[in-house]
Design a protein around this motif. Structure first.
Motif, mmCIF file in Angstrom:
data_model
loop_
_atom_site.group_PDB
_atom_site.id
_atom_site.type_symbol
_atom_site.label_atom_id
_atom_site.label_comp_id
_atom_site.label_asym_id
_atom_site.label_seq_id
_atom_site.Cartn_x
_atom_site.Cartn_y
_atom_site.Cartn_z
ATOM 1 N N GLU A 45 39.781 35.323 48.393
ATOM 2 C CA GLU A 45 38.964 35.000 48.705
ATOM 3 C C GLU A 45 38.088 35.794 49.703
ATOM 4 O OE1 GLU A 45 39.581 31.191 50.710
ATOM 5 O OE2 GLU A 45 40.331 30.296 48.823
ATOM 6 N N LYS A 46 38.745 36.875 50.299
ATOM 7 C CA LYS A 46 38.318 37.654 51.261
ATOM 8 C C LYS A 46 37.794 39.192 50.494
ATOM 9 C CE LYS A 46 40.899 35.996 55.176
ATOM 10 N NZ LYS A 46 40.985 34.731 55.086
ATOM 11 N N ILE A 47 38.853 39.423 49.460
ATOM 12 C CA ILE A 47 38.561 40.925 49.065
ATOM 13 C C ILE A 47 37.929 41.037 47.441
ATOM 14 C CG2 ILE A 47 40.336 41.945 50.639
ATOM 15 C CD1 ILE A 47 42.057 42.230 47.799
ATOM 16 N N GLY A 48 37.637 39.759 46.966
ATOM 17 C CA GLY A 48 37.327 39.676 45.592
ATOM 18 C C GLY A 48 38.377 40.429 44.866
ATOM 19 N N HIS A 49 37.925 41.079 43.876
ATOM 20 C CA HIS A 49 38.826 41.911 42.700
ATOM 21 C C HIS A 49 39.313 43.082 43.081
ATOM 22 C CE1 HIS A 49 37.454 38.572 39.872
ATOM 23 N NE2 HIS A 49 36.297 38.902 40.125
ATOM 24 N N ASP A 50 38.993 43.545 44.334
ATOM 25 C CA ASP A 50 39.651 44.827 44.830
ATOM 26 C C ASP A 50 40.993 44.703 44.739
ATOM 27 O OD1 ASP A 50 37.196 45.493 45.450
ATOM 28 O OD2 ASP A 50 37.313 45.273 47.626
ATOM 29 N N VAL A 66 47.401 47.043 37.710
ATOM 30 C CA VAL A 66 47.281 46.091 36.643
ATOM 31 C C VAL A 66 45.996 45.381 37.066
ATOM 32 C CG1 VAL A 66 47.955 43.763 36.096
ATOM 33 C CG2 VAL A 66 49.649 45.563 36.796
ATOM 34 N N THR A 67 45.249 45.337 35.688
ATOM 35 C CA THR A 67 43.836 44.592 36.120
ATOM 36 C C THR A 67 43.952 43.112 35.302
ATOM 37 O OG1 THR A 67 42.779 46.670 36.071
ATOM 38 C CG2 THR A 67 41.405 44.622 35.310
ATOM 39 N N TYR A 68 43.687 42.069 35.741
ATOM 40 C CA TYR A 68 44.093 40.728 35.019
ATOM 41 C C TYR A 68 42.731 40.353 34.359
ATOM 42 C CZ TYR A 68 48.616 40.688 37.745
ATOM 43 O OH TYR A 68 49.372 41.018 38.375
ATOM 44 N N PRO A 69 42.830 39.502 33.398
ATOM 45 C CA PRO A 69 41.750 39.046 32.553
ATOM 46 C C PRO A 69 40.566 38.498 33.424
ATOM 47 C CG PRO A 69 43.696 38.145 31.727
ATOM 48 C CD PRO A 69 44.123 38.797 32.696
ATOM 49 N N ASN A 70 40.917 38.239 34.762
ATOM 50 C CA ASN A 70 39.607 37.767 35.514
ATOM 51 C C ASN A 70 39.225 38.726 36.281
ATOM 52 O OD1 ASN A 70 41.587 38.275 37.435
ATOM 53 N ND2 ASN A 70 41.546 35.927 38.349
ATOM 54 N N GLY A 71 39.694 40.052 36.121
ATOM 55 C CA GLY A 71 38.988 41.179 36.865
ATOM 56 C C GLY A 71 39.859 41.562 38.136
ATOM 57 N N ASP A 72 40.612 40.650 38.541
ATOM 58 C CA ASP A 72 41.625 40.978 39.873
ATOM 59 C C ASP A 72 42.315 42.161 39.548
ATOM 60 O OD1 ASP A 72 40.588 38.715 41.004
ATOM 61 O OD2 ASP A 72 42.500 37.454 41.001
#
Length: 164
Positions: free
Chosen positions: A12-17, A97-103
Motif C-alpha cells: 500500500e505504501k510502495i506500490g509495485h517497487d 521475481v515479478t508477479y502477474p500483478n506487477g509486484d
C-alpha cells in the motif's frame, strides 16, 4: 494465505517497487538417520497451485520471526506435516521475481535441512494442489534451482554454503 498481511501493508505504501524479503526453503527429509518409517530417504515436495511446479516447501519469514521457526511453520501450514529444522544448508539471493500483478520482490533464501516428526502430507492451505513424499532416487521434474536446494540439504555439510 498466499501474501502475508505485512507485505500487503508495505505494498500500500510502495506500490509495485521491489521488496527485499527474507524467505525460507524447508527441505524435509524422512528415512534418513532413523527419522521415520520410510523404506529409504524421502523428501517432502509440494506442487504449487500458481505454476504447477514441484518444490520443497517455501515461504516468507514474518517480521520478528526466527527463520528456523518460519521453516517449520510453513511446512505445517502448507503440508500439514510437523518438521524440525536441523541445520541451515544454503544462503543465497534469488533472482528478482515479478508477479502477474506487477509486484516485484527479491528474496534472501535460507535453505533448511529439516527432519520429519509426524504427519502425512496433503495440500493444507490452498497454495499447493498436491503434497507427497518422493524417494531421493525418483524425484519428479524440478527446476535446476529447486534441485540444488534439495542437494544442499541432503549433502548434510556441517556449515552452510554461501553463494558468491
Amino acid at each position: 494465505m498466499a501474501t502475508p498481511d505485512f507485505v500487503l501493508a508495505l505494498r500500500e505504501k510502495i506500490g509495485h517497487d521491489e521488496l527485499w524479503l527474507p524467505g525460507v526453503t524447508a527441505v524435509v527429509l524422512r528415512g534418513v538417520g532413523g527419522s521415520g518409517g520410510a523404506e529409504g530417504p524421502e523428501v517432502l515436495l509440494v506442487r504449487r497451485a500458481d505454476s504447477g511446479a514441484w518444490t520443497p516447501v517455501t515461504g516468507i519469514v514474518d517480521p520478528g520471526e526466527e527463520p528456523a521457526v518460519a521453516a517449520e511453520r510453513e511446512v505445517l501450514e502448507e503440508a500439514d506435516v510437523v518438521a524440525h529444522a536441523e541445520s541451515l544448508s544454503w544462503v543465497k539471493v534469488i533472482d528478482p521475481v515479478t508477479y502477474p500483478n506487477g509486484d516485484r520482490s527479491r528474496y534472501l533464501d535460507l535453505v533448511f535441512r529439516c527432519s520429519w516428526v509426524s504427519g502425512e502430507p496433503f495440500p493444507a492451505d490452498g497454495e499447493n494442489t498436491e503434497a507427497a513424499w518422493f524417494s531421493l532416487d525418483a524425484l519428479p521434474e524440478l527446476s535446476d534451482d529447486m534441485g540444488a536446494r534439495i542437494r544442499s540439504a541432503v549433502d548434510g555439510a556441517e556449515a552452510a554454503r554461501f553463494e558468491r
